[in-house]
Design an enzyme around this catalytic site. Structure first.
Site, PDB file in Angstrom:
ATOM      1  N   HIS A  57       0.851  -1.194   0.000  1.00  0.00           N
ATOM      2  CA  HIS A  57       0.000   0.000   0.000  1.00  0.00           C
ATOM      3  C   HIS A  57       0.887   1.245   0.000  1.00  0.00           C
ATOM      4  O   HIS A  57       1.980   1.221   0.571  1.00  0.00           O
ATOM      5  CB  HIS A  57      -0.924  -0.001   1.229  1.00  0.00           C
ATOM      6  CG  HIS A  57      -1.986   1.045   1.133  1.00  0.00           C
ATOM      7  ND1 HIS A  57      -1.746   2.362   1.441  1.00  0.00           N
ATOM      8  CD2 HIS A  57      -3.276   0.977   0.726  1.00  0.00           C
ATOM      9  CE1 HIS A  57      -2.848   3.060   1.225  1.00  0.00           C
ATOM     10  NE2 HIS A  57      -3.798   2.240   0.796  1.00  0.00           N
ATOM     11  N   GLU A  97      -3.560   3.006  -7.224  1.00  0.00           N
ATOM     12  CA  GLU A  97      -4.051   4.213  -6.547  1.00  0.00           C
ATOM     13  C   GLU A  97      -3.041   5.345  -6.734  1.00  0.00           C
ATOM     14  O   GLU A  97      -1.933   5.258  -6.176  1.00  0.00           O
ATOM     15  CB  GLU A  97      -4.186   3.965  -5.041  1.00  0.00           C
ATOM     16  CG  GLU A  97      -5.058   2.792  -4.681  1.00  0.00           C
ATOM     17  CD  GLU A  97      -5.377   2.773  -3.186  1.00  0.00           C
ATOM     18  OE1 GLU A  97      -6.562   2.875  -2.872  1.00  0.00           O
ATOM     19  OE2 GLU A  97      -4.447   2.687  -2.369  1.00  0.00           O
TER      20      GLU A  97
HETATM   21  O1  G3P Z   1      -6.572   1.611   0.509  1.00  0.00           O
HETATM   22  C1  G3P Z   1      -7.470   2.495  -0.077  1.00  0.00           C
HETATM   23  C2  G3P Z   1      -7.042   3.877   0.084  1.00  0.00           C
HETATM   24  O2  G3P Z   1      -5.697   4.129  -0.035  1.00  0.00           O
HETATM   25  C3  G3P Z   1      -7.887   4.867  -0.616  1.00  0.00           C
HETATM   26  O3  G3P Z   1      -8.144   5.823   0.337  1.00  0.00           O
HETATM   27  O4  G3P Z   1      -9.462   7.489   1.463  1.00  0.00           O
HETATM   28  O5  G3P Z   1      -8.845   7.798  -0.917  1.00  0.00           O
HETATM   29  O6  G3P Z   1     -10.534   6.079  -0.299  1.00  0.00           O
HETATM   30  P1  G3P Z   1      -9.318   6.863   0.132  1.00  0.00           P
END
Ligand code: G3P
Length: 223
Positions: A94, A142
């Site tokens: 992560h 992400e």
């Molecule tokens: O692991 C999921 C995360 O990193 C995304 O966070 O708060 O942007 O949904 P968020």
């Protein structure tokens, strides 16, 4: 393996996603998953794992496991202990817990040997393609700058979703999840239309005033 599309809710170390509150949140997500017949998994803190594991039917994952065997390691948890404790899957690499490529490889291979689901997080299409060579069960891309923000990856970086799916597909057919800033059903719908097999979400559900309503809204985007 899990039914697709899937929503993975990362509880992080949010106050509302830890301790007794984590159990309540897990139970309500479990209820919604059953009511709406959709695939939801949760990633929790290791200290909360055992309080949640036997109370829900949805898969309960860990947010991180250290790439070490049993032995003289202090303050660490490993794959073998996770397996013995009933962990079904794990997030690896992560953005808030980055690892080296060699560490990622170790964890992905060990997860396969121990029959656990591996979700390797990445920050862009290039890293996603590289990680696909390791053959995890999922690649979850992400963009770090959007994590925890108000603008979703689907809105701000749709091209990154397409590039990631292409990069992964050019190596092998691994389902790609996307996350960062996912807040509503429209974000989920767009991600799926672009080819993602699900989303990774944290603040949009865990920090929501009404998490049950928030997850239901996300699910509407999957239908
Ligand atoms: O692991 C999921 C995360 O990193 C995304 O966070 O708060 O942007 O949904 P968020």
């Amino acid at each position: 393996m899990w039914k697709l599309p899937v929503i993975i809710v990362n509880f992080k170390l949010y106050h509302s996603g830890s301790g007794e509150r984590a159990l309540n949140l897990a139970k309500s997500l479990d209820r919604v998953a059953e009511e709406r017949d959709v695939s939801i998994a949760i990633a929790v803190n290791p200290l909360d794992f055992s309080r949640i594991r036997d109370e829900v039917n949805i898969p309960v994952m860990l947010q991180h496991v250290d790439p070490v065997p049993h032995g003289a390691h202090t303050g660490r948890i490993n794959m073998e202990l996770a397996k013995e404790s009933g962990v079904e899957g794990l997030l690896i690499n992560h953005s808030e817990r980055r690892l080296t490529m060699a560490d990622i490889d170790y964890l992905v291979q060990r997860a396969r040997e121990l029959d656990m689901v591996s979700v390797v997080c990445t920050n862009n299409a290039r890293v996603s393609g590289a990680v696909a060579f390791l053959n995890p069960d999922f690649v979850a891309m992400e963009p770090p700058e959007l994590i925890g923000g108000e603008v979703s990856v689907s809105t701000a970086r749709p091209e990154a979703i397409v590039e990631t799916i292409d990069a992964v597909k050019s190596v092998r057919d691994i389902p790609v999840l996307v996350g960062a800033g996912i807040k509503n059903g429209n974000d989920v719908k767009k991600a799926i239309e672009l080819g993602a097999k699900g989303v990774l979400v944290a603040s949009g559900v865990v920090k929501a005033k009404d998490p049950e309503r928030a997850i239901n809204d996300l699910i509407d985007g999957m239908m």
